[in-house]
Design an enzyme around this catalytic site. Structure first.
Site, PDB file in Angstrom:
ATOM      1  N   LYS A  60     -26.066 -11.032 -18.532  1.00  0.00           N
ATOM      2  CA  LYS A  60     -25.587 -12.297 -18.593  1.00  0.00           C
ATOM      3  C   LYS A  60     -24.191 -12.384 -19.166  1.00  0.00           C
ATOM      4  O   LYS A  60     -23.197 -12.954 -18.726  1.00  0.00           O
ATOM      5  CB  LYS A  60     -26.543 -13.356 -19.518  1.00  0.00           C
ATOM      6  CG  LYS A  60     -27.911 -13.521 -18.607  1.00  0.00           C
ATOM      7  CD  LYS A  60     -29.021 -14.087 -19.688  1.00  0.00           C
ATOM      8  CE  LYS A  60     -30.156 -14.057 -18.798  1.00  0.00           C
ATOM      9  NZ  LYS A  60     -31.408 -14.498 -19.831  1.00  0.00           N
ATOM     10  N   GLN A 104     -33.118 -16.305 -25.764  1.00  0.00           N
ATOM     11  CA  GLN A 104     -33.964 -15.276 -24.887  1.00  0.00           C
ATOM     12  C   GLN A 104     -35.281 -15.254 -25.090  1.00  0.00           C
ATOM     13  O   GLN A 104     -35.568 -15.171 -26.321  1.00  0.00           O
ATOM     14  CB  GLN A 104     -33.201 -13.955 -24.970  1.00  0.00           C
ATOM     15  CG  GLN A 104     -33.575 -12.963 -24.112  1.00  0.00           C
ATOM     16  CD  GLN A 104     -33.457 -13.166 -22.577  1.00  0.00           C
ATOM     17  OE1 GLN A 104     -32.612 -13.898 -22.230  1.00  0.00           O
ATOM     18  NE2 GLN A 104     -34.536 -12.644 -21.652  1.00  0.00           N
ATOM     19  N   ASP A 127     -31.212 -23.588 -19.518  1.00  0.00           N
ATOM     20  CA  ASP A 127     -32.416 -22.889 -18.966  1.00  0.00           C
ATOM     21  C   ASP A 127     -33.286 -23.692 -18.441  1.00  0.00           C
ATOM     22  O   ASP A 127     -34.270 -23.515 -17.711  1.00  0.00           O
ATOM     23  CB  ASP A 127     -33.122 -22.008 -20.303  1.00  0.00           C
ATOM     24  CG  ASP A 127     -33.054 -20.572 -20.304  1.00  0.00           C
ATOM     25  OD1 ASP A 127     -33.094 -20.036 -19.159  1.00  0.00           O
ATOM     26  OD2 ASP A 127     -33.234 -19.824 -21.182  1.00  0.00           O
TER      27      ASP A 127
END
Ligand code: GUN
Length: 306
Positions: A60, A104, A127
């Site tokens: 990422k 994460q 997200d």
């Protein structure tokens, strides 16, 4: 005359599609920077030292650099308290250079994922895991601010391959919060008739055989996935679209790493019957990262262009 065994599915090249999307994003970031002197910022929070999480996060980070998005990397120790993690999230919520925040997953067991994700500002929830964004995804006539990246990537692959969803029978295999559930909701929003196959489903192959599109995502969080749901070529309806979200590491001594990645579908056999199929690696994976960049850009545009 060609026999049915000569049939070859169109392989959807997710890497190439993601590359195109990334260059579109890079152009837009350049324009933002020239016009407003500002670039999008993405904060990635990682707790602990899980190898898989570290490799996702470094992918990422690299992808951000490539398109001109500024990344903020926050590594916290495995033992961090929930209060400290939440206070970090609040700090990022208040930072005007940060337009997207990603925590994460999975988090270490002592941290309450629901509580932490609920603290991320809705406007920075790239997200799309905030309960309000997921809730809006589930409801008719409501639009979330962000769609979760992997589900959004799957739909982008379908649309860029010219595959229509409306009225089609879609079978999603797996019901995880990260992929299975949100991709089912998204397909439903696009007017598919959606069935979710999961670990308690009886005779999954009967259901999968009916599908115009199959999206297996029983992956990483369910280690038994590959045993339970390794999808045979004979389970696929002729001409169906197969979007394989599975990522399973299998031992391979010919590789330097000692393993290789495979999906949840028998690619070779399924390619003989499917209309379209995504490879693993090189299918959905690169799209997840591209969609994260896109969400960050969209979040930044909402703030910078207002
Ligand atoms: N862990 C595995 N996939 C994802 C993802 O898409 N987002 C986050 N935050 N964590 C993950």
């Amino acid at each position: 005359m060609a026999s049915s065994s000569d049939h070859k599915a169109t392989v959807i090249d997710g890497k190439a599609v993601a590359h195109t999307i990334r260059s579109e994003i890079a152009d837009e970031v350049r324009q933002l920077s020239q016009k407003y002197g500002k670039v999008p910022g993405l904060a990635v929070v990682i707790v602990g030292h899980r190898k898989d999480s570290q490799s996702y996060v470094s992918m990422k980070r690299k992808a951000c650099a490539e398109v001109g998005i500024k990344s903020f990397d926050i590594g916290l120790p495995e033992q961090v308290s929930e209060a400290e993690l939440i206070s970090k999230v609040h700090e990022l919520n208040a930072n005007p250079d940060v337009h997207g925040i990603l925590v994460q997953l999975p988090l270490p067991k002592h941290l309450n994922e629901e509580k932490v994700l609920g603290e991320i500002s809705l406007e920075k929830d790239v997200d799309g895991f905030h309960p309000l964004n997921i809730g809006k995804l589930a409801m008719k006539g409501r639009e979330p601010l962000f769609l979760p990246c992997t589900p959004k990537g799957c739909l982008e692959l379908l649309s860029r391959s010219g595959i229509s969803i409306k009225g089609k029978k879609a079978v999603v295999v797996g019901r995880s919060n990260i992929v299975g559930l949100p991709v089912s909701l998204l397909l439903l929003k696009e007017d598919a008739t959606v069935t979710i196959v999961h670990s308690r489903t009886k005779e999954p192959e009967k259901i999968i055989r009916e599908a115009d599109m199959v999206l297996p995502c029983s992956r990483t969080s369910e280690p038994s996935g590959i045993k339970e749901f390794f999808i045979q070529g004979s389970w696929i309806k002729s001409g169906a679209a197969v979007i394989d979200v599975g990522t399973n590491a299998v031992d391979d001594r010919t590789k330097k790493s000692g393993y290789r990645l495979v999906g949840d579908v028998d690619f070779k056999e399924a390619s003989k019957v499917a209309g379209w199929i995504t490879p693993v690696p090189g299918g959905v994976g690169p799209m997840t990262v591209a969609m994260l960049l896109k969400n960050t850009l969209d979040g930044a545009k909402r703030v910078i262009e207002q």
